[in-house]
Scaffold this motif. Structure first.
Motif, short mmCIF file in Angstrom:
data_model
loop_
_atom_site.label_atom_id
_atom_site.label_comp_id
_atom_site.label_asym_id
_atom_site.label_seq_id
_atom_site.Cartn_x
_atom_site.Cartn_y
_atom_site.Cartn_z
N ASP A 48 -3.20 4.69 -10.69
CA ASP A 48 -2.82 3.28 -10.67
C ASP A 48 -2.40 2.82 -12.07
O ASP A 48 -1.45 2.03 -12.22
CB ASP A 48 -3.97 2.41 -10.17
CG ASP A 48 -4.35 2.75 -8.73
OD1 ASP A 48 -3.44 3.10 -7.96
OD2 ASP A 48 -5.54 2.67 -8.40
N GLN A 51 1.11 4.22 -12.96
CA GLN A 51 2.20 3.54 -12.26
C GLN A 51 2.64 2.27 -12.97
O GLN A 51 3.78 1.82 -12.81
CB GLN A 51 1.77 3.18 -10.82
CG GLN A 51 1.55 4.36 -9.90
CD GLN A 51 2.86 5.03 -9.49
OE1 GLN A 51 3.94 4.48 -9.67
NE2 GLN A 51 2.76 6.21 -8.92
N SER A 276 1.67 1.89 -5.65
CA SER A 276 0.22 1.66 -5.56
C SER A 276 -0.08 0.67 -4.43
O SER A 276 0.77 -0.12 -4.04
CB SER A 276 -0.33 1.13 -6.88
OG SER A 276 -0.20 2.09 -7.91
N TYR A 279 -2.62 -3.78 -7.05
CA TYR A 279 -2.05 -3.98 -8.38
C TYR A 279 -1.73 -5.46 -8.58
O TYR A 279 -1.90 -6.28 -7.66
CB TYR A 279 -0.76 -3.16 -8.55
CG TYR A 279 0.31 -3.43 -7.51
CD1 TYR A 279 1.32 -4.37 -7.72
CD2 TYR A 279 0.30 -2.76 -6.28
CE1 TYR A 279 2.29 -4.63 -6.76
CE2 TYR A 279 1.27 -3.00 -5.32
CZ TYR A 279 2.26 -3.94 -5.56
OH TYR A 279 3.22 -4.19 -4.61
#
Length: 377
Positions: A48, A51, A276, A279
């Motif tokens: 995460d 990304q 993801s 987020y």
């Protein structure tokens, strides 16, 4: 007698430490306590975090973002940013650019700071570093972007060092100005050394490569039109005014329309493209009602929930509540900036510690105050 005096001394020292701790606690704002509490409770994954690096997401969202050029940083420049063993030296510019172009040079005063000639080793140790290839690439990018940019590394911009620039902002027109902001920033240490500290599956302390993003500077940027959006399970669950230290009356009139614009933008441009599930992303709404994505950040950990708490957002996601946009509704609802009085790394928040109980009590108090009408939430 000696034992009695020793006990008295220890009691006095403990009392002083407790008093100092109480003073530091009183210096914490509700927003800061919220930040500490949620850092304590929410973790994330390395995937995460990766990304959310600008070199990862920008190519996918280039058409709906602000114009940006990204350059890979040589490891020598990364080490320059980390080096605090010697004097503060800006890189030698091959184009003779000055980080303080408007300063007045006084030859008499400058003589006081001249370094007398010494051995070859001393001269070499005090020589300024030079990054000619990077400087030329940056210079070309700045010119292409209209002559002014603001810099950012993989995740963060050096917002904490804006005060040192001649304009008091992140606006840069030269490589020297960029180097000054980056080298002066404490917050960038997060990118350089601690980006994965909150990951439950941490396997590395830093990414293999660092990048410098040069983002076009817009002088007419209106801070009240920037918003943070919270996505849980690929569902947009909340939107918050990004700049929460000021009350903007105009936002009350635009609130409903802005919420519709951002929700449509998320469904059309973000939901499928970003890989993801959980987020946050920041957007800017232009005067002609176009939405531009500015940044992505992981869910939880060191990402600020602003006018929400992470607990509220988690609950909204679990219960399937309707999307909510929160703004500062009045002057009473202004949230002060996060200038935490106690470094989080210094806090013992383990079960049973004094801070553990304090944070639990503070969490209850925070919930009560954020639900009250005066909180502006």
């Amino acid at each position: 007698m000696v034992l009695f005096l020793l006990v008295v001394v220890i009691d006095v020292v403990d009392h002083i430490l407790v008093c100092n701790l109480v003073m530091l606690v009183l210096a914490l704002t509700l927003a800061e306590l919220s930040c500490i509490l949620m850092i304590w409770a929410v973790t994330m994954r390395e995937e995460d975090v990766n990304q959310c690096q600008i070199q990862e997401w920008y190519p996918k969202f280039k058409s709906v973002s602000i114009r940006t050029f990204i350059h890979e940083l040589p490891e020598s420049f990364v080490q320059y940013l980390l080096d605090d063993s010697g004097p503060f030296l800006l890189p030698a510019s091959i184009t003779n650019e000055d980080a303080f172009p408007n300063r007045i040079h006084n030859p008499e005063e400058e003589e006081d700071y001249q370094i007398s000639e010494g051995s070859g080793d001393e001269a070499e140790a005090l020589s300024a570093p030079c990054f000619p290839e990077l400087e030329l690439k940056v210079k070309e990018s700045i010119e292409t972007l209209g002559g002014a940019i603001f810099p950012k590394l993989n995740w963060s911009a050096p917002k904490d060092s804006a005060w040192i620039s001649t304009s008091g902002t992140l606006r840069c027109t030269t490589f020297s100005e960029i180097a000054l902001l980056l080298r002066s920033s404490d917050s960038l240490i997060h990118d350089l050394c601690h980006a994965y500290d909150s990951c439950s599956d941490k396997t590395m302390s830093r990414p293999p490569k660092f990048f410098l993003a040069l983002r076009k500077w817009y002088p007419r940027f209106q801070p009240e039109m920037e918003f943070r959006c919270f996505v849980k399970g690929q569902t947009l669950v909340g939107i918050s005014q990004r700049e929460v230290t000021t009350f903007y009356p105009v936002l009350r009139e635009k609130k409903n329309n802005v919420e519709v614009l951002i929700e449509e933008f998320f469904n059309d441009n973000v939901r499928v493209k970003f890989e993801s599930d959980d987020y946050t992303f920041d957007v800017y709404v232009t005067e002609d009602e176009r939405v531009k994505v500015l940044d992505f950040n992981p869910w939880g950990a060191f990402t600020l929930p602003l006018l929400f708490t992470w607990e509220e957002l988690e609950q909204k996601a679990r219960e399937g509540d309707d999307l909510e946009l929160r703004i500062v509704e009045s002057q009473c609802g202004v949230r002060p900036g996060l200038k935490t009085a106690v470094p989080y790394d210094y806090l013992d928040v383990s079960a049973g510690s004094g801070w553990d109980q304090f944070l639990r009590n503070a969490s209850e108090e925070l919930q009560q105050q954020t639900k009250s009408p005066e909180a502006g939430a």
